[in-house]
Scaffold this motif. Sequence first.
Motif, short mmCIF file in Angstrom:
data_model
loop_
_atom_site.label_atom_id
_atom_site.label_comp_id
_atom_site.label_asym_id
_atom_site.label_seq_id
_atom_site.Cartn_x
_atom_site.Cartn_y
_atom_site.Cartn_z
N ILE A 114 31.81 0.28 77.87
CA ILE A 114 31.48 -1.11 77.55
C ILE A 114 32.33 -2.07 78.39
O ILE A 114 32.21 -3.28 78.28
CB ILE A 114 31.58 -1.42 76.05
CG1 ILE A 114 32.97 -1.11 75.49
CG2 ILE A 114 30.51 -0.66 75.29
CD1 ILE A 114 33.15 -1.52 74.03
N ARG A 115 33.18 -1.51 79.21
CA ARG A 115 33.89 -2.23 80.27
C ARG A 115 34.24 -1.17 81.31
O ARG A 115 34.09 0.02 81.06
CB ARG A 115 35.12 -2.96 79.75
CG ARG A 115 36.23 -2.05 79.23
CD ARG A 115 37.51 -2.83 79.04
NE ARG A 115 38.57 -2.07 78.44
CZ ARG A 115 39.32 -1.16 79.07
NH1 ARG A 115 39.09 -0.87 80.34
NH2 ARG A 115 40.28 -0.52 78.44
N CYS A 126 40.81 -0.97 68.07
CA CYS A 126 40.16 -2.25 67.76
C CYS A 126 39.76 -2.97 69.04
O CYS A 126 39.08 -4.00 69.00
CB CYS A 126 41.10 -3.12 66.93
SG CYS A 126 41.43 -2.46 65.27
N ASP A 127 40.19 -2.45 70.19
CA ASP A 127 39.84 -2.98 71.51
C ASP A 127 39.23 -1.84 72.32
O ASP A 127 39.79 -1.40 73.32
CB ASP A 127 41.09 -3.54 72.19
CG ASP A 127 40.78 -4.28 73.47
OD1 ASP A 127 39.62 -4.72 73.65
OD2 ASP A 127 41.69 -4.43 74.30
N ALA A 128 38.09 -1.36 71.86
CA ALA A 128 37.45 -0.18 72.43
C ALA A 128 36.97 -0.41 73.86
O ALA A 128 36.66 -1.54 74.25
CB ALA A 128 36.26 0.23 71.56
N ASN A 129 36.90 0.68 74.63
CA ASN A 129 36.29 0.64 75.95
C ASN A 129 35.02 1.48 76.00
O ASN A 129 34.36 1.55 77.03
CB ASN A 129 37.28 1.07 77.05
CG ASN A 129 37.88 2.44 76.82
OD1 ASN A 129 37.40 3.22 76.00
ND2 ASN A 129 38.93 2.74 77.55
N LEU A 181 31.85 -8.45 68.64
CA LEU A 181 32.46 -7.67 69.70
C LEU A 181 31.47 -6.84 70.51
O LEU A 181 31.57 -6.75 71.73
CB LEU A 181 33.53 -6.73 69.12
CG LEU A 181 34.81 -7.37 68.62
CD1 LEU A 181 35.65 -6.35 67.86
CD2 LEU A 181 35.60 -7.95 69.80
N TYR A 182 30.54 -6.19 69.83
CA TYR A 182 29.71 -5.18 70.49
C TYR A 182 28.21 -5.44 70.44
O TYR A 182 27.44 -4.68 71.01
CB TYR A 182 29.98 -3.80 69.86
CG TYR A 182 31.45 -3.48 69.78
CD1 TYR A 182 32.22 -3.37 70.92
CD2 TYR A 182 32.08 -3.34 68.54
CE1 TYR A 182 33.58 -3.09 70.83
CE2 TYR A 182 33.43 -3.06 68.45
CZ TYR A 182 34.18 -2.94 69.60
OH TYR A 182 35.52 -2.66 69.51
N GLY A 183 27.79 -6.51 69.80
CA GLY A 183 26.37 -6.84 69.76
C GLY A 183 25.63 -6.26 68.60
O GLY A 183 26.07 -5.54 67.80
N SER A 234 31.46 2.64 85.21
CA SER A 234 30.93 1.28 85.23
C SER A 234 30.41 0.89 83.86
O SER A 234 30.02 1.75 83.06
CB SER A 234 29.79 1.16 86.24
OG SER A 234 30.23 1.54 87.51
N ILE A 235 30.33 -0.39 83.60
CA ILE A 235 29.78 -0.89 82.34
C ILE A 235 28.36 -0.33 82.18
O ILE A 235 27.55 -0.40 83.10
CB ILE A 235 29.75 -2.43 82.32
CG1 ILE A 235 31.16 -2.98 82.33
CG2 ILE A 235 28.98 -2.95 81.10
CD1 ILE A 235 31.25 -4.48 82.50
#
Length: 128
Positions: free
Chosen positions: A76-77, A57-60, A126-128, A14-15
């Motif tokens: 993160i997702r 570049c599209d990390a999870n 993207l990530y804060g 989970s996130i």
Amino acid sequence: RGWGLHVTRSKPFSIGEKIMSSVALSTSHVRDSHSVQVGWNKHVLMDLPARFINHSCDANVGIRDNESGAYDFFAIREIEFGEELLWDYEASEYEVSAFETCLCGSSKCRKVLGGFKMSGETIRDLYG
């Protein structure tokens, strides 16, 4: 790409869920192709399996400093069974020196890895 790590449990991550913690095996003021930046002038060699997480570049997967001198890795997702764990190296490296051309293959690929110095605004978005 490197070895890579894939989710082997049936329940999705989970996130915000912690996936794993890493430990710093060694510390240096000098960056190399296997080290990870954890401070302005501090680079560590992480233990396995964390060292096998590939870049995208599209990390999870996101990172947080931990008490073992390295990083904890968080979803993160939602991450499903069989998916590869992917972390954006520019989120930790001020300058990327091991390679410049990105080979992640994501549709969101930035093509060049210059580190936070070059892509800081994008990384923050993207990530804060």
